[in-house]
Design an enzyme around this catalytic site. Structure first.
Site, PDB file in Angstrom:
ATOM      1  N   CYS A   9     150.811  54.871  77.545  1.00  0.00           N
ATOM      2  CA  CYS A   9     150.391  53.464  77.669  1.00  0.00           C
ATOM      3  C   CYS A   9     151.626  52.573  77.794  1.00  0.00           C
ATOM      4  O   CYS A   9     152.481  52.545  76.896  1.00  0.00           O
ATOM      5  CB  CYS A   9     149.560  53.056  76.456  1.00  0.00           C
ATOM      6  SG  CYS A   9     149.227  51.291  76.393  1.00  0.00           S
ATOM      7  N   HIS A  51     147.210  50.097  69.455  1.00  0.00           N
ATOM      8  CA  HIS A  51     146.535  50.372  70.728  1.00  0.00           C
ATOM      9  C   HIS A  51     145.029  50.219  70.593  1.00  0.00           C
ATOM     10  O   HIS A  51     144.393  50.862  69.764  1.00  0.00           O
ATOM     11  CB  HIS A  51     146.854  51.783  71.227  1.00  0.00           C
ATOM     12  CG  HIS A  51     146.218  52.072  72.554  1.00  0.00           C
ATOM     13  ND1 HIS A  51     146.844  51.801  73.750  1.00  0.00           N
ATOM     14  CD2 HIS A  51     144.991  52.540  72.874  1.00  0.00           C
ATOM     15  CE1 HIS A  51     146.038  52.120  74.747  1.00  0.00           C
ATOM     16  NE2 HIS A  51     144.896  52.570  74.237  1.00  0.00           N
ATOM     17  N   HIS A 104     144.865  42.971  76.225  1.00  0.00           N
ATOM     18  CA  HIS A 104     145.877  41.915  76.341  1.00  0.00           C
ATOM     19  C   HIS A 104     145.206  40.622  76.777  1.00  0.00           C
ATOM     20  O   HIS A 104     144.278  40.638  77.572  1.00  0.00           O
ATOM     21  CB  HIS A 104     146.968  42.293  77.341  1.00  0.00           C
ATOM     22  CG  HIS A 104     146.457  42.738  78.676  1.00  0.00           C
ATOM     23  ND1 HIS A 104     145.958  44.001  78.886  1.00  0.00           N
ATOM     24  CD2 HIS A 104     146.350  42.089  79.858  1.00  0.00           C
ATOM     25  CE1 HIS A 104     145.581  44.113  80.148  1.00  0.00           C
ATOM     26  NE2 HIS A 104     145.786  42.965  80.759  1.00  0.00           N
TER      27      HIS A 104
HETATM   28  P1  AMP Z   1     145.357  43.182  83.848  1.00  0.00           P
HETATM   29  O1  AMP Z   1     144.983  43.198  85.308  1.00  0.00           O
HETATM   30  O2  AMP Z   1     144.595  42.161  83.082  1.00  0.00           O
HETATM   31  O3  AMP Z   1     145.291  44.567  83.238  1.00  0.00           O
HETATM   32  O4  AMP Z   1     146.844  42.677  83.808  1.00  0.00           O
HETATM   33  C1  AMP Z   1     147.944  43.469  83.502  1.00  0.00           C
HETATM   34  C2  AMP Z   1     149.148  42.568  83.588  1.00  0.00           C
HETATM   35  O5  AMP Z   1     150.246  43.271  83.056  1.00  0.00           O
HETATM   36  C3  AMP Z   1     149.513  42.161  85.017  1.00  0.00           C
HETATM   37  O6  AMP Z   1     149.494  40.738  85.113  1.00  0.00           O
HETATM   38  C4  AMP Z   1     150.918  42.738  85.196  1.00  0.00           C
HETATM   39  O7  AMP Z   1     151.767  41.897  85.947  1.00  0.00           O
HETATM   40  C5  AMP Z   1     151.386  42.885  83.770  1.00  0.00           C
HETATM   41  N1  AMP Z   1     152.391  43.907  83.552  1.00  0.00           N
HETATM   42  C6  AMP Z   1     152.360  45.197  83.951  1.00  0.00           C
HETATM   43  N2  AMP Z   1     153.474  45.846  83.568  1.00  0.00           N
HETATM   44  C7  AMP Z   1     154.231  44.955  82.886  1.00  0.00           C
HETATM   45  C8  AMP Z   1     155.505  45.016  82.225  1.00  0.00           C
HETATM   46  N3  AMP Z   1     156.223  46.136  82.186  1.00  0.00           N
HETATM   47  N4  AMP Z   1     155.963  43.884  81.646  1.00  0.00           N
HETATM   48  C9  AMP Z   1     155.259  42.743  81.686  1.00  0.00           C
HETATM   49  N5  AMP Z   1     154.054  42.624  82.272  1.00  0.00           N
HETATM   50  C10 AMP Z   1     153.544  43.713  82.871  1.00  0.00           C
HETATM   51 ZN    ZN Z   2     148.665  50.988  74.230  1.00  0.00          ZN
END
Ligand code: AMP
Ligand code: ZN
Length: 117
Positions: A9, A51, A104
């Site tokens: 994850c 998690h 998130h």
């Molecule tokens: P979701 O579509 O709601 O699952 O959004 C996931 C979010 O996580 C997206 O806006 C991505 O840009 C962000 N994301 C993915 N990897 C990272 C990372 N390593 N650091 C910061 N944000 C991330």
């Molecule tokens: Zn996790």
């Protein structure tokens, strides 16, 4: 290593410090960091350190944690200079377009136009 760390994850890896992030706030149960691909001038993610895969996996016992996550959004935005409004949302499951399988909350704000949203 945390017992709740899911090794595959990406957000658990951020919590564990195995992947870098631009941290905004951290306490014993939540971490806030800037989204790597921001939709808005300010775009942070508030995550539980433990998690939890999706909102479907939450129970009444998560109520206080989820409430804290939402309640900290306006204060965080103020601290980041966002005083004219913001959006807070939790994408859930395939139809909710959830890409990262660790709960998130997106909090987005700042002057428009935005890249998305
Ligand atoms: P979701 O579509 O709601 O699952 O959004 C996931 C979010 O996580 C997206 O806006 C991505 O840009 C962000 N994301 C993915 N990897 C990272 C990372 N390593 N650091 C910061 N944000 C991330
Ligand atoms: Zn996790």
């Amino acid at each position: 290593m945390s017992a709740n760390l899911h090794s595959n994850c990406i957000f658990c890896k951020i919590v564990a410090g195995q992947i870098p992030s631009r941290k905004v706030f951290e306490d014993e149960e939540v971490l806030v960091f800037h989204d790597i691909a921001p939709w808005a001038p300010v775009h942070v993610l508030i995550i539980p350190k433990q998690h939890v895969t999706t909102m479907y996996d939450t129970t009444a016992e998560h109520g206080a944690l989820l409430g804290r996550m939402l309640a900290m959004a306006p204060r965080l935005m103020e601290q980041l200079g966002v005083t004219n409004g913001f959006r807070a949302l939790v994408n859930t499951g395939p139809d909710g377009m959830q890409e990262v399988q660790h709960v998130h909350m997106h909090v987005m704000g700042g002057p428009r136009p935005w890249a998305k949203g």
